[in-house]
Enzyme design. Structure first.
Site, PDB file in Angstrom:
ATOM      1  N   HIS A  84      -6.264 -28.451  43.981  1.00 55.42           N
ATOM      2  CA  HIS A  84      -7.770 -27.945  44.302  1.00 55.42           C
ATOM      3  C   HIS A  84      -8.047 -28.018  45.847  1.00 55.42           C
ATOM      4  CE1 HIS A  84      -8.819 -28.243  39.787  1.00 55.42           C
ATOM      5  NE2 HIS A  84      -8.272 -27.074  40.128  1.00 55.42           N
TER       6      HIS A  84
ATOM      7  N   ASP B 166     -12.870  -0.372  28.590  1.00 59.12           N
ATOM      8  CA  ASP B 166     -12.997   0.056  27.130  1.00 59.12           C
ATOM      9  C   ASP B 166     -12.673   1.265  27.038  1.00 59.12           C
ATOM     10  OD1 ASP B 166     -13.884  -2.668  26.232  1.00 59.12           O
ATOM     11  OD2 ASP B 166     -15.798  -2.250  26.836  1.00 59.12           O
TER      12      ASP B 166
END
Length: 838
Positions: free
Chosen positions: A305, A571
């Protein structure tokens, strides 16, 4: 009886800290038990504990069994399964992508010289130099012997002390979160999750009660046990999460009064290069941005990180540098080459000059990107096409403007609801949308109302379980039932529209009567606001998503009801081909160039334009600059994308002519397959964009380079700046490799360095003329004053362009031709000479 389901774990990096914290967050409010079992490792975990989940060593493709027992177990099990398969992968996609670790590249300037340098892995791009500060190695938790067996006289008191320390740390992290954004905020949230982990709390309290350990001793033991489990993982990413666990543990130990001396050696009085075995995320965040010039780490993995945050800040970093803390001394001057994975100690004059040119090259490339970002959204023949950004949070606006966004094409407001236990009030939303409107500074912002359901379940909106949620209860279809959700958001948008150019857009529309109902409700909300004396904008533009084929086919009937359409390609493609975009078994239906899809889009756009309405594109496809000519030819008025893609899309757009694009689209509409259209698009680019072998920007006259290393570096920079290669460091290395095989000096004061490499984008020729001859370090030992560089893509088939190279070689034998090259007065003259020879 418990409800259960099995799933194949979908995340490429396995179940690490970030997704584990998301799962914990999803499960923690369920009043019952949730058991996660990895069928491969046979390890079980409490799904309400991120740490417990990490110990299952779950990797991509592992079959996992999840058992849910308690009230409403079947409903929650279905909701959790949908979350794991749909929402969790989307959350992971939003995280910073990490490139695979690359091997170090030794720059040519270091070949055969006496410079001292260390080699590691490039971890964050860029070049930095300055004085080193070597950070003292901190003992691992397992080395804290004095704490390991410390006993407690009063276990109840120790538990209370531990809980107070946890509460204090959570408050501290909460304050830090308010000051962070982007990837740093995401990582802090993962730490916050670890500090709230019920598995950790339970284990520590068990050790205090059963073994009468002090809170500190129990914490060290518990974290050490969990760490051992994580270190057994086959996945490096999961093993590297031990650093996050230890980081949280250290902060907790400090809260418990343990003097770890964790800050010793971290005092930085001037901007410096930090050298450490590793650097914990909290230590990294403890520095102000200007204090760190670069990082040199011995052990941090590419997915640590700390390194992810370094990339986010644009800090050069090299990791995997063996014994860096021993070999480097505080106060020594070092160069950190994050592009190549090299650290140079006390650089000499030649190396300094090399890296000064590297920094100048970085500045130039950033300037080129900035210039592209500043380009207007317009074609070469003057057709205006708005180039906008997709955002999910106000914090993304600044980067969008820097990347050249002219507007926001979609603000996905449902992303604001992820992880929220309750819905935001109208006032909270008003203040947020007002902020967006004001920060946009007059630029248009399309706010899409909440698109909940399908692949975007929201914990605070309990939707029914469905066999196929993509085709079910989602988008505007839930607004009648969740009317107050709909009402408060639209009222907030109407009020905020008085502070900027906001536009309102509704998702998942399929029928004309739906639009009419929505418009009626908007009028009702306006009347309410007027009666209440609340200011609002009655002139707000209203549009709909075009993501269901019925809208495309009936666009001429929808057009009188709306101000604009925005195509949601993600979509639309899945609905048009009846193929779930999240299902890898039908992934091959994702064909943006399929002629059937292009015909549908052309019909919709033409019908919208005939009725005076504009059409935008806001799906992932808009950011693919390769497809920009197709979108222009189809007639899109706006293209909205992740902001990082904007500069390149604008650069392509500025070179297009509408007539050429329309001709291309006319051909694609007559094709039978997407593959045929791929070939048509490739041919279009060959005709319109394929650059000549040599152009003036590949010619350098009167160069001051004084060595072979400087020459190859300057050529690599020139080719990258001209867009001929993707990575100058890789290209330079390929040129050196060829030189090491056989020096390319051929006599006559001429050298022809060349290579074939995957980083080369198109066959190219570059020319450099030197003010003073340079020793090419060849066997013949003849000085060189003329350099011609040849760059060929890997696996490049023999095309007409490549067939020209032998002709050039034959002409270079003739003294008259070489003299002409040496006497040419402009880059254009050189280009003309080379073209005449080929």
């Amino acid at each position: 009886m418990a409800a259960e389901f099995r799933l194949e774990f979908p995340l490429p990096l396995g179940l690490h800290a970030r997704p584990a914290s998301f799962i914990q967050e999803k499960c923690q409010d369920y009043k019952g038990e949730i058991i996660w079992e990895n069928q491969r490792t046979q390890k079980k975990a409490d799904a309400k504990s991120a740490i417990s989940l990490l110990t299952t060593d779950t990797q991509k493709g592992d079959i996992c069994r999840v058992l849910v027992s308690g009230t409403g177990e079947k409903k929650f099990a279905a909701e959790l399964e949908s979350f794991l398969l749909k929402e969790l992968p989307l959350k992971e996609e939003q995280a910073l992508k990490v490139e695979p670790a690359a091997a170090a590249i030794i720059p040519g300037v270091l070949h055969g010289c006496q410079e001292m340098f260390l080699v590691g892995q490039p971890a964050s791009q860029g070049v930095a130099w300055g004085k080193a500060v070597v950070l003292k190695k901190q003992p691992g938790l397992s080395e804290l012997k004095e704490l390991m067996g410390k006993q407690a006289d009063n276990p109840e008191k120790e538990i209370e002390v531990f809980r107070q320390a946890l509460g204090s740390l959570r408050e501290e992290i909460e304050k830090e979160l308010a000051e962070k954004s982007g990837v740093e905020k995401s990582i802090l949230k993962a730490h916050q999750s670890l500090a709230s982990d019920p598995g950790l709390l339970r284990r520590v309290e068990e050790l205090i009660e059963r073994e009468k350990l002090s809170a500190a001793a129990a914490l060290v033991r518990a974290v050490s046990d969990f760490s051992e489990e994580l270190l057994r993982s086959k996945t490096q990413y999961i093993r590297e999460r031990v650093a996050d666990l230890n980081d949280v543990a250290r902060r907790l130990l400090e809260k418990l009064g343990c003097a770890l001396d964790a800050k010793k050696g971290l005092e930085v009085t001037e901007p410096s290069v930090l050298v450490a075995e590793d650097l914990l995320p909290s230590e990294f965040l403890g520095f102000q941005p200007g204090q760190i010039l670069g990082l040199v780490l011995e052990k941090a993995g590419q997915t640590s990180h700390t390194l992810i945050m370094a990339r986010g800040r644009g800090l050069p970093a090299v990791t995997g540098v063996a014994e860096a803390c021993r070999l480097l001394g505080s106060g020594e001057e070092v160069v950190v080459d994050g592009n190549r994975g090299v650290v140079i100690i006390s650089p000499g004059e030649e190396v300094r000059k090399y890296y000064e040119r590297e920094r100048e090259a970085e500045v130039t490339l950033k300037k080129i990107r900035k210039e592209k970002a500043a380009l207007p959204g317009v074609t070469a023949d003057g057709k205006r096409i708005e180039v906008a950004a997709n955002i999910g949070h106000p914090e993304e606006l600044q980067k969008a403007w820097e990347d050249g966004a002219e507007a926001v094409g979609i603000f996905r407001t449902e992303l604001l609801l992820y992880g929220k236990p309750a819905l935001p009030s109208e006032e909270e939303q008003f203040l947020l949308y007002k902020r967006v409107a004001e920060e946009a500074g007059g630029r248009p912002v399309i706010i899409r109302t909440f698109d909940i359901g399908g692949d975007k379940p929201i914990p605070c909106v309990k939707l029914p379980q469905e066999p196929n949620p993509f085709l079910g209860y989602r988008g505007i279809r839930i607004y009648r039932e969740y009317y107050e959700l709909f009402r408060s958001q639209v009222r907030a948008i109407l009020r905020a529209a008085g502070y900027g150019k906001l536009r309102l857009m509704f998702p998942m529309v399929a029928l004309v009567e739906e639009v009419r109902w929505l418009k009626d409700q908007v009028k009702i909300f306006e009347q309410e606001l007027e009666r209440e004396g609340l200011a609002f904008s009655p002139e707000i533009e209203t549009g709909i998503m075009l993501e269901i084929p019925s809208v495309a086919m009936l666009a001429d009937k929808f057009a009188p009801e709306v101000d604009f359409f925005s195509v949601g390609s993600n979509d639309l493609v899945q609905y048009f081909f009846a193929a779930d975009r999240g299902n890898p078994l039908v992934k091959y239906f994702n064909q943006p160039l399929n002629p059937a899809l292009l015909r549908l889009l052309k019909i919709a756009i033409d019908r919208a334009h005939e009725n005076g309405k504009w059409v935008g594109l806001c799906g992932e496809l808009a950011g693919d600059s390769r497809l920009t000519p197709v979108f222009v030819g189809l007639g899109f008025d706006e293209l909205s994308m992740s902001s990082g893609f904007i500069p390149e899309v604008k650069a392509v757009l500025n070179h297009l002519r509408v007539g050429d694009c329309q001709e291309l689209v006319a051909q694609t509409l007559e094709a039978s397959t997407a593959e045929e259209n791929e070939k048509l698009l490739e041919d279009y680019y060959q005709r319109q964009f394929s650059p000549e072998l040599i152009t003036p920007d590949l010619v350098i006259l009167e160069s001051d380079c004084g060595s072979k290393a400087e020459i190859l570096q300057e050529l690599a920079i020139t080719f990258e700046r001209a867009g001929r290669v993707g990575n100058r460091a890789v290209f330079e290395q390929a040129l050196w490799k060829r030189e090491q095989d056989v020096a390319t000096e051929i006599g006559f004061g001429l050298a022809i360095p060349h290579c074939q490499s995957g980083t080369v984008r198109t066959p190219s020729i570059g020319l450099m003329r030197l003010r003073k001859p340079v020793d090419w370090q060849s066997k013949e030992g003849q000085p060189v004053d003329l350099v011609i560089c040849l760059a060929i893509p890997s696996g490049e088939k023999v095309r007409p362009k490549l067939q020209l190279l032998p002709k050039l070689s034959r002409r270079l034998i003739h003294e008259e031709f070489r003299d002409s090259l040496r006497q040419a007065t402009t880059p254009g003259d050189v280009v003309a000479l080379i073209k005449s020879a080929t």
